[in-house]
Motif scaffolding. Structure first.
Motif, PDB file in Angstrom:
ATOM      1  N   TRP A 152       1.054  19.771   0.613  1.00  0.00           N
ATOM      2  CA  TRP A 152       0.681  18.457   1.121  1.00  0.00           C
ATOM      3  C   TRP A 152       0.822  17.264   0.163  1.00  0.00           C
ATOM      4  CZ3 TRP A 152       0.630  16.821   5.755  1.00  0.00           C
ATOM      5  CH2 TRP A 152       0.305  17.672   6.823  1.00  0.00           C
ATOM      6  N   PRO A 153       0.855  17.404  -1.151  1.00  0.00           N
ATOM      7  CA  PRO A 153       0.886  16.187  -1.986  1.00  0.00           C
ATOM      8  C   PRO A 153       2.048  15.248  -1.700  1.00  0.00           C
ATOM      9  CG  PRO A 153       0.268  18.073  -3.314  1.00  0.00           C
ATOM     10  CD  PRO A 153       0.652  18.616  -1.973  1.00  0.00           C
ATOM     11  N   ILE A 154       3.286  15.759  -1.570  1.00  0.00           N
ATOM     12  CA  ILE A 154       4.433  14.870  -1.338  1.00  0.00           C
ATOM     13  C   ILE A 154       4.343  14.192   0.040  1.00  0.00           C
ATOM     14  CG2 ILE A 154       6.927  14.729  -1.172  1.00  0.00           C
ATOM     15  CD1 ILE A 154       5.823  15.106  -3.994  1.00  0.00           C
ATOM     16  N   PRO A 155       4.118  14.944   1.156  1.00  0.00           N
ATOM     17  CA  PRO A 155       3.952  14.252   2.440  1.00  0.00           C
ATOM     18  C   PRO A 155       2.801  13.245   2.444  1.00  0.00           C
ATOM     19  CG  PRO A 155       4.334  16.584   2.811  1.00  0.00           C
ATOM     20  CD  PRO A 155       4.140  16.414   1.339  1.00  0.00           C
ATOM     21  N   THR A 156       1.711  13.564   1.743  1.00  0.00           N
ATOM     22  CA  THR A 156       0.592  12.626   1.687  1.00  0.00           C
ATOM     23  C   THR A 156       0.964  11.369   0.922  1.00  0.00           C
ATOM     24  OG1 THR A 156      -0.944  14.507   1.764  1.00  0.00           O
ATOM     25  CG2 THR A 156      -1.831  12.385   1.056  1.00  0.00           C
ATOM     26  N   LEU A 157       1.713  11.515  -0.166  1.00  0.00           N
ATOM     27  CA  LEU A 157       2.175  10.344  -0.917  1.00  0.00           C
ATOM     28  C   LEU A 157       3.040   9.445  -0.044  1.00  0.00           C
ATOM     29  CD1 LEU A 157       2.600   8.763  -3.565  1.00  0.00           C
ATOM     30  CD2 LEU A 157       4.500  10.318  -4.084  1.00  0.00           C
ATOM     31  N   LEU A 158       3.985  10.030   0.683  1.00  0.00           N
ATOM     32  CA  LEU A 158       4.837   9.237   1.569  1.00  0.00           C
ATOM     33  C   LEU A 158       4.012   8.589   2.673  1.00  0.00           C
ATOM     34  CD1 LEU A 158       7.868  11.682   1.925  1.00  0.00           C
ATOM     35  CD2 LEU A 158       7.696   9.670   0.453  1.00  0.00           C
ATOM     36  N   ASN A 159       3.061   9.327   3.203  1.00  0.00           N
ATOM     37  CA  ASN A 159       2.256   8.826   4.313  1.00  0.00           C
ATOM     38  C   ASN A 159       1.406   7.632   3.891  1.00  0.00           C
ATOM     39  OD1 ASN A 159       1.216   8.689   6.868  1.00  0.00           O
ATOM     40  ND2 ASN A 159      -0.042  10.521   6.700  1.00  0.00           N
ATOM     41  N   LEU A 160       0.705   7.762   2.773  1.00  0.00           N
ATOM     42  CA  LEU A 160      -0.209   6.699   2.346  1.00  0.00           C
ATOM     43  C   LEU A 160       0.525   5.500   1.745  1.00  0.00           C
ATOM     44  CD1 LEU A 160      -3.018   8.867   0.701  1.00  0.00           C
ATOM     45  CD2 LEU A 160      -3.041   7.802   2.961  1.00  0.00           C
ATOM     46  N   HIS A 161       1.707   5.730   1.205  1.00  0.00           N
ATOM     47  CA  HIS A 161       2.406   4.646   0.513  1.00  0.00           C
ATOM     48  C   HIS A 161       3.376   3.885   1.403  1.00  0.00           C
ATOM     49  CE1 HIS A 161       3.573   2.455  -3.037  1.00  0.00           C
ATOM     50  NE2 HIS A 161       4.853   2.799  -2.901  1.00  0.00           N
ATOM     51  N   LEU A 162       3.922   4.542   2.425  1.00  0.00           N
ATOM     52  CA  LEU A 162       4.986   3.922   3.205  1.00  0.00           C
ATOM     53  C   LEU A 162       4.665   3.731   4.686  1.00  0.00           C
ATOM     54  CD1 LEU A 162       8.043   5.895   1.732  1.00  0.00           C
ATOM     55  CD2 LEU A 162       7.207   3.641   1.044  1.00  0.00           C
ATOM     56  N   VAL A 163       3.812   4.553   5.253  1.00  0.00           N
ATOM     57  CA  VAL A 163       3.612   4.567   6.703  1.00  0.00           C
ATOM     58  C   VAL A 163       2.474   3.620   7.075  1.00  0.00           C
ATOM     59  CG1 VAL A 163       3.092   6.022   8.698  1.00  0.00           C
ATOM     60  CG2 VAL A 163       4.425   6.939   6.785  1.00  0.00           C
ATOM     61  N   PRO A 164       2.652   2.777   8.117  1.00  0.00           N
ATOM     62  CA  PRO A 164       1.542   1.942   8.585  1.00  0.00           C
ATOM     63  C   PRO A 164       0.360   2.779   9.051  1.00  0.00           C
ATOM     64  CG  PRO A 164       3.626   1.189   9.498  1.00  0.00           C
ATOM     65  CD  PRO A 164       3.906   2.496   8.825  1.00  0.00           C
ATOM     66  N   LEU A 165      -0.828   2.184   9.033  1.00  0.00           N
ATOM     67  CA  LEU A 165      -2.059   2.929   9.284  1.00  0.00           C
ATOM     68  C   LEU A 165      -2.047   3.625  10.639  1.00  0.00           C
ATOM     69  CD1 LEU A 165      -4.939   3.761   8.573  1.00  0.00           C
ATOM     70  CD2 LEU A 165      -5.717   1.545   9.455  1.00  0.00           C
ATOM     71  N   ARG A 166      -1.636   2.934  11.696  1.00  0.00           N
ATOM     72  CA  ARG A 166      -1.743   3.520  13.022  1.00  0.00           C
ATOM     73  C   ARG A 166      -0.762   4.671  13.250  1.00  0.00           C
ATOM     74  NH1 ARG A 166       1.140  -1.244  14.056  1.00  0.00           N
ATOM     75  NH2 ARG A 166       3.078  -0.979  15.258  1.00  0.00           N
ATOM     76  N   TRP A 167       0.268   4.767  12.375  1.00  0.00           N
ATOM     77  CA  TRP A 167       1.254   5.844  12.508  1.00  0.00           C
ATOM     78  C   TRP A 167       0.971   7.013  11.569  1.00  0.00           C
ATOM     79  CZ3 TRP A 167       5.231   6.142  15.986  1.00  0.00           C
ATOM     80  CH2 TRP A 167       5.487   4.986  16.727  1.00  0.00           C
ATOM     81  N   ARG A 168      -0.070   6.944  10.763  1.00  0.00           N
ATOM     82  CA  ARG A 168      -0.271   7.971   9.742  1.00  0.00           C
ATOM     83  C   ARG A 168      -0.669   9.309  10.341  1.00  0.00           C
ATOM     84  NH1 ARG A 168      -3.256   4.434   4.909  1.00  0.00           N
ATOM     85  NH2 ARG A 168      -1.385   3.177   4.440  1.00  0.00           N
ATOM     86  N   VAL A 169      -1.444   9.300  11.412  1.00  0.00           N
ATOM     87  CA  VAL A 169      -1.817  10.569  12.029  1.00  0.00           C
ATOM     88  C   VAL A 169      -0.584  11.249  12.629  1.00  0.00           C
ATOM     89  CG1 VAL A 169      -3.156  11.641  13.878  1.00  0.00           C
ATOM     90  CG2 VAL A 169      -4.204   9.895  12.441  1.00  0.00           C
ATOM     91  N   LEU A 170       0.302  10.483  13.278  1.00  0.00           N
ATOM     92  CA  LEU A 170       1.525  11.061  13.826  1.00  0.00           C
ATOM     93  C   LEU A 170       2.406  11.611  12.714  1.00  0.00           C
ATOM     94  CD1 LEU A 170       3.415  11.614  16.204  1.00  0.00           C
ATOM     95  CD2 LEU A 170       4.372   9.322  15.868  1.00  0.00           C
TER      96      LEU A 170
END
Length: 317
Positions: free
Chosen positions: A260-278
């Protein structure tokens, strides 16, 4: 002049013998020529040898290109190959199919974005339940010849009523914490993301995964009660989950830290908040497959007393 005449006679003699000095289909120059024609905006290029039509006569390299104005242009060069345009109708059909798929994906994304704006909580819950069910289905496909539908239902319920709500609240909380770190304490965004990852992996993952083991044991016990009429056995379910805490939980956490560390880094750094769960659900399909295999393998090694109670009986697949 005599030398030129002899060279012309030798060239014409080679042409009459079938162009033995010509370039073959896989020759680098032919490959480069075909690629160049495609690169300059022409519809398509197909290279083929016309042995049956032209026999051993010298052939020509013909490039039929779809011009910018809707017409065609033709160029010729000596050689044993023919470069012919593919059927335009077939090409247009392929383009239409590609455009249809792209439009379908775009419409689905637009629809999901509208659902997120109107009812974000319900949308995230439904998508997480589907991702959980899909992950367990993939796990069963890889490990079992049959599909345990009750187990898939247990994972779907876990996604709908546990993972979905937890992730919705969790990412909102991380976003507020990031805002506090950046605006109030002057932390850079990247350092704030690293702090979120550390908190998420060591604190959040430990709590969520440990509760998940108890949740899944109780969910499978309740499904046994609903479908088989088995007696309620909360004590057995909790005892089974406690056993998994000492056997399965350490493996889950190691796999979690690897995955999970790499996907979490991409998610928190690049993805808008409302799209993070998707975004998280996309990676969680594989993750749910992994932990489904890990937890189900531990369930098959339980004692007969725990298997008789219910939760492991439904999970043995």
């Amino acid at each position: 002049e005599g030398r030129n005449e002899r060279w012309k006679r030798r060239s014409s003699s080679r042409d009459r013998r079938g162009g033995s000095s010509g370039m073959r289909l896989g020759h680098p120059v032919v490959v480069f020529f075909a690629a160049a024609v495609q690169a300059f905006g022409h519809e398509s290029v197909v290279v083929s040898r016309r042995r049956r039509e032209l026999g051993r006569r010298p052939l020509s390299v013909v490039a039929l290109c779809h011009g910018g104005g809707g017409g065609t242009t033709t160029t010729k060069k000596k050689g044993p190959l023919v470069v012919a345009a593919a059927h335009v109708d077939l090409h247009h059909q392929e383009e239409q199919q590609t455009h249809f798929l792209v439009d379908a994906v775009l419409r689905t994304i637009q629809w999901y974005d509208q659902r997120l704006r109107h009812s974000p909580f319900a949308t995230k819950i439904v998508s997480n339940g589907l991702a959980s069910a899909l992950g367990d289905t993939l796990a069963q496909t890889l490990t079992s010849p049959t599909l345990d539908r009750r187990r898939v239902l247990a994972w779907a319920l876990t996604g709908w009523f546990y993972f979905g709500p937890v992730l919705h609240v969790w990412y909102d909380g991380l976003s507020q914490w990031e805002k506090h770190l950046v605006e109030s304490r002057g932390t850079s965004k990247f350092n704030a993301v690293l702090a979120q990852i550390a908190f998420n992996q060591f604190i959040g993952a430990s709590v969520v995964n440990s509760i998940f083991l108890y949740w899944m044991a109780v969910t499978k016990m309740l499904l046994n009660v609903a479908f088989d009429g088995a007696p309620l056995a909360f004590g057995t379910a909790f005892a089974f989950a406690t056993t998994q805490m000492s056997t399965t939980f350490p493996r889950m956490m190691w796999l979690n830290w690897l995955y999970w560390p790499i996907p979490t880094l991409l998610n928190l750094h690049l993805v808008p908040l409302r799209w993070r769960v998707l975004f998280s659900n996309t990676f969680s399909i594989i993750w749910k497959c992994i932990i489904s295999i890990v937890t189900s393998s531990s369930m098959t090694t339980t004692t007969p007393s725990t298997a008789a109670g219910g939760p492991s009986a439904a999970a043995a697949a």
